[in-house]
Structure formats: structure tokens, C-alpha cells
Scaffold this active site. Structure first.
Site, PDB file in Angstrom:
ATOM      1  N   ASP A  54      65.523  17.525  59.028  1.00 14.03           N
ATOM      2  CA  ASP A  54      64.866  17.926  60.274  1.00 14.03           C
ATOM      3  C   ASP A  54      63.417  17.460  60.403  1.00 14.03           C
ATOM      4  O   ASP A  54      62.919  17.329  61.510  1.00 14.03           O
ATOM      5  CB  ASP A  54      64.927  19.454  60.438  1.00 14.03           C
ATOM      6  CG  ASP A  54      64.246  20.192  59.297  1.00 14.03           C
ATOM      7  OD1 ASP A  54      63.787  19.531  58.353  1.00 14.03           O
ATOM      8  OD2 ASP A  54      64.176  21.427  59.352  1.00 14.03           O
ATOM      9  N   ARG A 284      61.612  25.800  63.834  1.00 13.80           N
ATOM     10  CA  ARG A 284      62.332  24.685  64.453  1.00 13.80           C
ATOM     11  C   ARG A 284      62.336  24.819  65.966  1.00 13.80           C
ATOM     12  O   ARG A 284      61.867  25.801  66.524  1.00 13.80           O
ATOM     13  CB  ARG A 284      63.786  24.690  63.946  1.00 13.80           C
ATOM     14  CG  ARG A 284      63.934  24.606  62.438  1.00 13.80           C
ATOM     15  CD  ARG A 284      64.113  23.178  62.030  1.00 13.80           C
ATOM     16  NE  ARG A 284      65.146  22.560  62.837  1.00 13.80           N
ATOM     17  CZ  ARG A 284      66.422  22.438  62.474  1.00 13.80           C
ATOM     18  NH1 ARG A 284      66.805  22.889  61.309  1.00 13.80           N
ATOM     19  NH2 ARG A 284      67.303  21.855  63.261  1.00 13.80           N
ATOM     20  N   TYR A 292      64.424  27.444  53.302  1.00 18.87           N
ATOM     21  CA  TYR A 292      64.859  26.673  52.129  1.00 18.87           C
ATOM     22  C   TYR A 292      64.667  27.527  50.890  1.00 18.87           C
ATOM     23  O   TYR A 292      63.561  28.026  50.657  1.00 18.87           O
ATOM     24  CB  TYR A 292      63.954  25.462  51.925  1.00 18.87           C
ATOM     25  CG  TYR A 292      64.289  24.238  52.723  1.00 18.87           C
ATOM     26  CD1 TYR A 292      65.457  23.530  52.493  1.00 18.87           C
ATOM     27  CD2 TYR A 292      63.394  23.753  53.666  1.00 18.87           C
ATOM     28  CE1 TYR A 292      65.734  22.382  53.203  1.00 18.87           C
ATOM     29  CE2 TYR A 292      63.663  22.601  54.378  1.00 18.87           C
ATOM     30  CZ  TYR A 292      64.836  21.924  54.140  1.00 18.87           C
ATOM     31  OH  TYR A 292      65.100  20.791  54.832  1.00 18.87           O
ATOM     32  N   PRO A 367      64.937  18.371  49.267  1.00 18.48           N
ATOM     33  CA  PRO A 367      64.600  18.346  50.696  1.00 18.48           C
ATOM     34  C   PRO A 367      63.242  18.974  50.989  1.00 18.48           C
ATOM     35  O   PRO A 367      62.782  18.951  52.119  1.00 18.48           O
ATOM     36  CB  PRO A 367      65.720  19.182  51.325  1.00 18.48           C
ATOM     37  CG  PRO A 367      66.143  20.121  50.255  1.00 18.48           C
ATOM     38  CD  PRO A 367      65.930  19.416  48.946  1.00 18.48           C
TER      39      PRO A 367
HETATM   40  C1  FAD Z   1      74.619  18.538  53.432  1.00 17.20           C
HETATM   41  C2  FAD Z   1      73.266  17.882  53.479  1.00 17.20           C
HETATM   42  C3  FAD Z   1      72.126  18.626  53.780  1.00 17.20           C
HETATM   43  C4  FAD Z   1      70.862  18.035  53.846  1.00 17.20           C
HETATM   44  N1  FAD Z   1      69.767  18.782  54.161  1.00 17.20           N
HETATM   45  C5  FAD Z   1      68.541  18.187  54.234  1.00 17.20           C
HETATM   46  C6  FAD Z   1      67.416  18.891  54.602  1.00 17.20           C
HETATM   47  O1  FAD Z   1      67.522  20.092  54.849  1.00 17.20           O
HETATM   48  N2  FAD Z   1      66.193  18.242  54.677  1.00 17.20           N
HETATM   49  C7  FAD Z   1      66.052  16.908  54.388  1.00 17.20           C
HETATM   50  O2  FAD Z   1      64.954  16.328  54.466  1.00 17.20           O
HETATM   51  N3  FAD Z   1      67.123  16.214  54.030  1.00 17.20           N
HETATM   52  C8  FAD Z   1      68.346  16.817  53.955  1.00 17.20           C
HETATM   53  N4  FAD Z   1      69.415  16.090  53.631  1.00 17.20           N
HETATM   54  C9  FAD Z   1      69.174  14.705  53.320  1.00 17.20           C
HETATM   55  C10 FAD Z   1      69.059  13.852  54.539  1.00 17.20           C
HETATM   56  O3  FAD Z   1      70.066  14.211  55.446  1.00 17.20           O
HETATM   57  C11 FAD Z   1      69.170  12.439  54.053  1.00 17.20           C
HETATM   58  O4  FAD Z   1      68.065  12.115  53.223  1.00 17.20           O
HETATM   59  C12 FAD Z   1      69.243  11.415  55.162  1.00 17.20           C
HETATM   60  O5  FAD Z   1      70.236  11.764  56.080  1.00 17.20           O
HETATM   61  C13 FAD Z   1      69.555  10.067  54.543  1.00 17.20           C
HETATM   62  O6  FAD Z   1      69.957   9.171  55.516  1.00 17.20           O
HETATM   63  P1  FAD Z   1      70.997   8.036  55.164  1.00 17.20           P
HETATM   64  O7  FAD Z   1      71.250   7.332  56.441  1.00 17.20           O
HETATM   65  O8  FAD Z   1      70.517   7.261  54.006  1.00 17.20           O
HETATM   66  O9  FAD Z   1      72.299   8.782  54.654  1.00 17.20           O
HETATM   67  P2  FAD Z   1      73.248   9.837  55.387  1.00 17.20           P
HETATM   68  O10 FAD Z   1      72.550  10.609  56.417  1.00 17.20           O
HETATM   69  O11 FAD Z   1      73.944  10.568  54.300  1.00 17.20           O
HETATM   70  O12 FAD Z   1      74.279   8.909  56.155  1.00 17.20           O
HETATM   71  C14 FAD Z   1      75.277   8.198  55.483  1.00 17.20           C
HETATM   72  C15 FAD Z   1      76.355   7.853  56.485  1.00 17.20           C
HETATM   73  O13 FAD Z   1      77.287   7.002  55.848  1.00 17.20           O
HETATM   74  C16 FAD Z   1      78.599   7.448  56.128  1.00 17.20           C
HETATM   75  N5  FAD Z   1      79.424   7.042  54.993  1.00 17.20           N
HETATM   76  C17 FAD Z   1      79.377   7.503  53.736  1.00 17.20           C
HETATM   77  N6  FAD Z   1      80.263   6.850  52.978  1.00 17.20           N
HETATM   78  C18 FAD Z   1      80.875   5.952  53.780  1.00 17.20           C
HETATM   79  C19 FAD Z   1      81.871   4.988  53.580  1.00 17.20           C
HETATM   80  N7  FAD Z   1      82.430   4.798  52.386  1.00 17.20           N
HETATM   81  N8  FAD Z   1      82.267   4.250  54.628  1.00 17.20           N
HETATM   82  C20 FAD Z   1      81.720   4.424  55.864  1.00 17.20           C
HETATM   83  N9  FAD Z   1      80.762   5.330  56.102  1.00 17.20           N
HETATM   84  C21 FAD Z   1      80.344   6.076  55.070  1.00 17.20           C
HETATM   85  C22 FAD Z   1      78.478   8.942  56.285  1.00 17.20           C
HETATM   86  O14 FAD Z   1      79.537   9.442  57.075  1.00 17.20           O
HETATM   87  C23 FAD Z   1      77.128   9.069  56.964  1.00 17.20           C
HETATM   88  O15 FAD Z   1      77.232   9.025  58.362  1.00 17.20           O
HETATM   89  C24 FAD Z   1      70.710  16.662  53.580  1.00 17.20           C
HETATM   90  C25 FAD Z   1      71.848  15.901  53.279  1.00 17.20           C
HETATM   91  C26 FAD Z   1      73.122  16.491  53.228  1.00 17.20           C
HETATM   92  C27 FAD Z   1      74.341  15.638  52.912  1.00 17.20           C
END
Ligand code: FAD
Length: 675
Positions: A54, A284, A292, A367
């Protein structure tokens, strides 16, 4: 989607992005703006609608603004103004011990805000729709991967081959919803929120409508980016490891509309109780508040934690204990999660500069500092324009090596910061100076204030390389990756000419006025993310003849038929299509004319006439005061200087108006001659 069909179920594309979270969407946004043929696939059936990350750093807002959608975020988000620190008093009862500004005043024109990841993904999707035909292909899972290393340096080759499987609706429910389905009743807010009004269309277009469900296709790509999160499939295909701490932390996260008598519930708070743990409070949008709580830790290889034992009630009770004697309950829970994470960095961010990893796929951390989404997006903000410039034929592939040296170093710094911050946050407050096992609250406050600069994102400082003309040991300033200069011709800039503009760091923003129409602009607003390099000419006081003569001479050199600008601009393209010149002078606006400046500073096109938006002045405006840009940038208002900016607003080089030969050498280090 920009792919070329080779035959049935076979196609080619310039870039294939795996994963449409924040990192993947940022990459796709660059490709949309730079006209690159790209596809982005995600195994999920929909984008997310609430919860997850967020916090948005002020640097992230600058980046969004460069793509034109910061205003939407600014309007929808909750603005973080103040942080309150709460600690136990001598009787062990929590009390407010300090207030500090959330964003350090003066570092940015934006302040840190919070808005859930689902809204941010929405703004990216809208922007992709507006600027390109790139659409997220949902319910699509990569099945196999092969890479022809021998073709890595062949610019025309498609060395990557991926088989994609199109999933049916049953297969595409996200893991998060399965996890929360085990929890207490009413906990699965993931797809039920009524707080994001414009997502209905997305909800309806589930991948079940995808006529390809159940089928497979083969995609050949020139480049691939694995943005597929912490359990990255792409990372596994490459055989790269996440290295670092063996300990995993389990966090409880609860998004509720709180009912409480705690007075600072609309402030960001770090609350340490005497013996009942600590809570971070994040106010928020829409009256929501995020709590948290670090619940427990687990050693890697140890017994797995049963996350189904963690419920919203349990998280609430932890928060109630920390906040006592204040009361806390809720009626509405928007989202919650139990979230397990370690502090680790990828061993490599790229395979032969053809397959890249970004975001959670190469760095994981707590986080607490609100960095996850920001750093992930900034990875691909760093990478997208580099790949685009190679594909568009303006840059050498050598530029791609700087992705790992710059971003892996940032990830390493982030883990170090997170490590320190988490320890301070999670520890028990020291009872007095002799209590060595406890955490000193003075140390916590000092770390918090220092951490605020790091957490703002504006302090990111890229090391010396072919695109940052800094002095010093390039490998040490980066992640250790060797940096080589073409023909060993290294250019070093002159930092002393602009005291507050730092090579490697993004240029700060101050107000300047358009010479043509007097309108005030924040300088960064002129630095749109469109893939262009910029030469910023601080022309100084051009009312003096000698200074104007210096400016004219530079103009002649830049406009010469064999100048680097001419050599690196493709035939038939506008002269500012690869390298754009922006001028800021310090004479009086009313005593200066746009046409006093060399023509290359305000280029002419047959269709559109002179460009009125290239020349600016540091002067008093009618309605918005004086930006004092020269003073704030630390540039001599008489003599000026020249600054080269990368397409991502980071400063590459600083020099004198006479240093056009050095500018030539700098660009010749990585650009490809077009004529
Ligand atoms: C449950 C959860 C809670 C979180 N809470 C917080 C928080 O409170 N505060 C904070 O700062 N950060 C939090 N995070 C971390 C934050 O969401 C991430 O740091 C951020 O989203 C990273 O972005 P990203 O695009 O690298 O990965 P992600 O947001 O994880 O995106 C990865 C994408 O890839 C897709 N994907 C995965 N594997 C495959 C595959 N094999 N083939 C095709 N698509 C695939 C997924 O569906 C997803 O859409 C949380 C993460 C999770 C999972």
C-alpha cells in the site's frame, strides 16, 4: 498484443513479461511508451482488488507523474503527513513520545501516500490501454523455457522460447484467496471489497471467456523479464538463488475500519508496548487502517508454520494488547493476511542480458518499511527504457549490464536497511540504559529518521558506469559487476559545477517559467518518460554578451552536421527524438526572447513550427512565486553549466558549456551511430 504470428500457435515478440504485478506493469508501461512489441502474461484470472502492498514513496509518485497518472493516485490516496512514536512510560503505559514528519520536508514535491495495490494496478492498466495495444493476458502460465545462449549477442535473434498454457477458470484462482479461505468466516475480503468502484468490468472478464482456455502456444522472444513474484518460475528456470538470511518472519496484516479511542489512529504510528509486542499503524484511504504485527519467526528448513492457525481475531488481539489501555475493535474488515517473508537478494538479476528478473522475484524483505512494491516498480523503471533503446537501435547492448550493477546494489542496500529496521521495530523497548537486551528508543527514532530518507526513494544513487560519469571504482559502487568502457574512453563529469545535482541520483525539481508563455512548471514535469535522453543547458545570465557568446558557440557545436546529436538521431526523425535539449537561463524573462537562443535549442519542424517548450527561465512568476532554481540546484547563475539526464531522470554527467567534446565521448560510449 504486438506479436508476429509464425504459424499456428507459434509467434514472436520483442519482449515477453511474465507476471503482471507492479514490476511487470511498470515494464509494460515503458514498452507502451517506447513503441516496443511486448506481451505480458499472468497466471491469475484478475488483477488484485484490495490488500497487499500500500505505501508509495515520493520517488514513485515522481515516476507515476512522468507517465501522467500521479494525479489519480494523489487524489485517491491517503496522504502521510506525520509519524507518531509511542513508547511505554516509567509505569509501563504507552504514551506518545515523539512526532516527526513522514516525508522529510523539501526533498520532493510529493509526499508519501498510501493506496492499495489494486488501485495502482488499475492506473497502470488504464495507461496501457490509452497508449498501446498491450493488454495483460490473464490465466496464462508459462510451462517450459529454453534459451539459445549462442545467439545472445545477435541483435536479430529470438534466443528465448517459452511454451504458454492458457488456463481454465478453475485453475486461475489466486493463492491468496485459497489461503484466506482457510481462515475465519468473513476474512476473505480479497474479491469482495466494495471500495474500488471501477473494477467491475475486470471482475466480469474472467479468463473463462478466453477462447484459448486449455490450449498451448509457443512464443519466441528477443528479451524476457521475470516479474513473477517471490516464488518466481523464471528464476527457477535460470537456476538462480535467493541468498541471505535463513530466518523467515511471519507478519499479520489487518485492513479494518477501526473503532477506537486511540488518539493517533489517523497517523502513521510505531507503537512499542512494555511487554506486549509492537504494532505499526498505517492510516489508509476510505477510513481504513492497516495494522502490521510481527507474529513469529521460523528457521528455514524448520517445521512449517501452519498459517491457518492465524486468524484476523488473533491479529486483532495482538494489537489490542499492544494498544492497551486504549480500546480497539472493528465491524468491517477489508482484507487481512498472514504473510511469510525472509530477507534475501537474487544471486543474479540477468542471464546474458537477455532474460531479466525484477521485483519480488529477486528481493524479499519485511513489509514494515513499505518498500516492496516501490522497489519492484523501480527495478523495471530502470530496465524498461534500456531494453527499449537497444530494440529501437539507439543503444548498444552493453547498456543492459548496468541493470544488474545498479539494481542489485539497491536490493542489497534495501535488505541491510530492512534488517536493521525490523530488528529495531520488533524488539522490546529497553527499560533503562543498563538493559542491553532491549531496544533503545533514541536509537529507534534516529534510525527512523535516517530510514525516512532511504525510504523516500529519492536518495537512490547509481554508481559509475558507461551511463554515469562519476569518478571512482565502478564495481565497488555497484554490485560488483565489471563495467567496461568502449575503447577504455571514460568520461568524468565535474560535480563542483552544480552543488545540489548529484551524478547517479535523480535530478531534484524546482519551479521554472516557460520563456514563451510565462507558465510555471516544476522542472521534473518536463521530463516525461518517453525514452529520450536530455541535455539540460543552464545557460546562465544570457543578458551579458560574453555569456550569450558561450551559449551560441555551444549551439553551433551541437547543431553541426557531424555532432553527436546528428550522428545518433535516425535519419528522418526529429532532431530531439533521441536527445532533447532543455534550456534554463537566469536572465530576466521580460528582457529575453526565445529567438535569442540557437535554433537547436528550440527546434523547427515544417508542420509544427518552433518548439515553444524547450526554453525556461529562473524568474518570478505572477502567481506561484520564484523557484530559485539556480540557487537550489547550486549552479552559478552567471556562468551556468550543462547536465546530461538519462531517460529515467538520473543524472549522468555535469560539465561546462565548453565541454561538448566530453558530451560526445560520453554518448559515444554506448550509443549507435545512425548515419
Ligand atoms: C500476500 C501478500 C501480502 C503482502 N503485503 C504487503 C504489504 O502489506 N506491504 C508491502 O509493502 N508489501 C506487501 N507485499 C509485497 C508486495 O506486494 C510486493 O513487494 C510487490 O507486489 C512486488 O511486486 P512484483 O510485481 O515484483 O510481484 P507480485 O506483486 O507478487 O506480482 C507477481 C505477479 O506474477 C504472477 N505470477 C507469479 N507466478 C507466475 C507464473 N508462473 N506465471 C505467470 N504469472 C505468474 C502473479 O500472479 C502476480 O500477478 C505482500 C505480498 C503478498 C504476496
Amino acid at each position: 498484443m504486438g506479436s508476429i504470428l509464425d504459424g499456428e500457435n507459434k509467434s514472436s515478440v520483442d519482449v515477453l513479461i511474465i507476471g503482471a504485478g507492479p514490476a511487470g506493469l511498470m515494464a509494460a508501461t515503458w514498452f507502451a511508451r517506447c513503441g516496443i512489441k511486448a506481451r505480458i502474461v499472468d497466471k491469475r484470472g484478475t488483477k488484485i482488488f484490495n490488500g497487499q502492498a500500500d505505501g508509495l514513496q515520493c520517488r514513485t509518485l515522481e515516476i507515476f507523474d512522468s507517465f501522467g497518472f500521479a494525479d489519480r493516485v494523489w487524489k485517491d490516496s491517503n496522504h502521510m503527513i506525520e509519524i507518531c512514536l509511542w513508547n511505554p512510560n516509567e509505569q509501563g503505559i504507552i504514551r506518545r513520545s515523539d512526532r516527526i514528519p513522514d516525508t522529510i520536508p523539501g526533498i520532493c514535491r510529493f509526499q508519501q501516500v498510501v493506496l492499495h495495490q489494486g488501485r495502482i494496478e488499475r492506473f497502470f492498466l488504464d495507461s496501457l490501454k490509452e497508449h498501446s495495444d498491450i493488454r495483460v493476458e490473464r490465466g496464462v502460465l508459462p510451462e517450459s523455457f529454453s534459451f539459445n545462449e549462442a545467439e545472445a549477442e545477435n541483435p536479430d535473434a529470438y534466443p528465448i522460447e517459452v511454451v504458454l498454457q492458457h488456463l481454465s477458470e478453475d485453475e486461475i484462482n489466486p493463492e491468496q484467496s485459497k489461503a484466506t479461505a482457510n481462515g475465519a468466516a468473513g476474512s476473505d475480503g480479497l474479491f469482495r471489497s466494495n471500495m474500488a468502484p471501477d473494477d467491475t468490468e475486470e471482475l466480469l472478464s474472467r479468463a473463462s471467456k478466453n477462447a484459448k482456455a486449455g490450449s498451448r502456444e509457443t512464443v519466441r522472444a528477443k528479451y524476457m523479464i521475470g516479474c513473477d513474484g517471490a516464488h518466481s518460475w523464471t528464476r527457477r528456470q535460470l537456476g538462480f538463488q535467493l541468498e541471505g538470511e535463513q530466518t523467515d518472519y511471519i507478519w499479520g496484516v489487518l485492513d479494518i475500519i477501526p473503532i477506537t479511542d486511540f488518539p493517533d489512529i489517523r497517523m502513521r504510528c510505531a507503537i512499542h508496548s512494555a511487554n506486549s509486542g509492537s504494532v505499526m499503524v498505517i492510516p489508509r484511504e476510505n477510513k481504513l487502517v492497516r495494522l502490521y504485527i510481527q507474529l513469529t519467526t521460523t528457521e528455514k528448513g524448520g517445521a512449517p508454520v501452519d498459517r491457518s492457525n492465524i486468524t484476523p481475531q488473533m491479529i486483532l488481539e495482538c494489537a489490542q494488547r499492544t494498544l492497551a489501555p486504549y480500546k480497539l475493535t472493528y465491524e468491517y474488515c477489508d482484507w487481512w493476511t498472514a504473510y511469510q517473508i525472509g530477507q534475501r537478494v537474487g544471486s543474479n538479476f540477468s542471464k546474458s542480458e537477455r532474460v531479466f528478473l525484477a521485483g519480488d522475484a529477486v528481493h524479499t524483505h519485511s513489509p514494515k518499511a513499505g518498500q516492496g512494491m516501490n522497489v519492484s516498480m523501480q527495478d523495471t523503471f530502470n530496465l524498461g527504457w534500456k531494453i527499449s533503446s537497444v530494440l529501437n537501435g539507439t543503444s548498444d547492448r552493453s547498456i543492459l549490464k548496468t541493470y544488474q550493477s545498479e539494481r542489485r546494489r539497491i536490493a542489497q542496500d534495501l535488505i541491510e536497511f530492512d534488517h536493521k529496521f525490523s530488528r529495531l521495530f520488533s524488539g522490546r523497548p529497553a527499560k533503562d540504559v543498563t538493559d542491553e537486551a532491549g531496544i533503545s528508543m533514541d536509537e529507534f527514532k534516529a534510525a527512523f529518521e535516517k530510514g525516512n530518507m532511504f525510504a523516500s526513494g529519492v536518495a537512490v544513487d547509481y554508481g559509475a558506469s558507461i551511463i554515469v560519469a562519476k569518478d571512482g571504482d565502478a564495481a565497488k559502487q555497484g554490485d560488483g559487476t565489471a563495467v567496461q568502457w568502449r575503447d577504455s574512453k571514460r568520461v568524468i563529469g565535474k560535480p563542483e559545477l552544480a552543488g545540489n545535482i548529484k551524478m547517479g541520483v535523480r535530478i531534484p525539481s524546482f519551479k521554472v517559467l516557460s520563456q514563451a508563455d510565462g507558465r510555471p512548471w516544476h522542472f521534473q514535469e518536463l521530463l516525461r518518460s518517453n525514452g529520450k535522453w536530455r541535455i539540460v543547458i543552464f545557460a546562465g545570465d544570457v543578458s551579458g554578451k560574453t555569456q550569450m557568446a558561450r551559449v551560441q558557440k555551444l549551439g553551433q557545436e551541437l547543431a553541426a552536421p557531424n555532432s553527436f546529436i546528428s550522428r545518433f538521431t535516425p535519419p528522418g526523425k526529429l532532431i530531439d527524438s533521441v536527445i532533447e535539449i532543455l534550456t534554463i537561463h537566469s536572465a530576466r524573462r521580460a528582457e529575453t526572447e526565445m529567438h535569442d537562443f540557437p535554433e537547436i535549442f528550440r527546434p523547427f519542424s515544417e508542420r509544427d513550427g518552433w518548439d515553444y517548450y524547450k526554453i525556461y527561465v529562473d524568474d518570478q512568476s505572477y502567481h506561484e512565486g520564484h523557484g530559485h532554481a539556480y540557487e537550489n540546484y547550486g549552479v552559478d547563475p552567471k556562468k551556468g553549466c550543462v547536465v546530461i539526464l538519462r531517460p529515467d531522470q538520473h543524472v549522468s554527467w555535469i560539465g561546462d558549456l565548453e565541454d561538448s567534446a566530453d558530451m560526445d565521448l560520453f554518448f559515444s560510449g554506448f550509443m549507435r551511430a545512425q548515419k
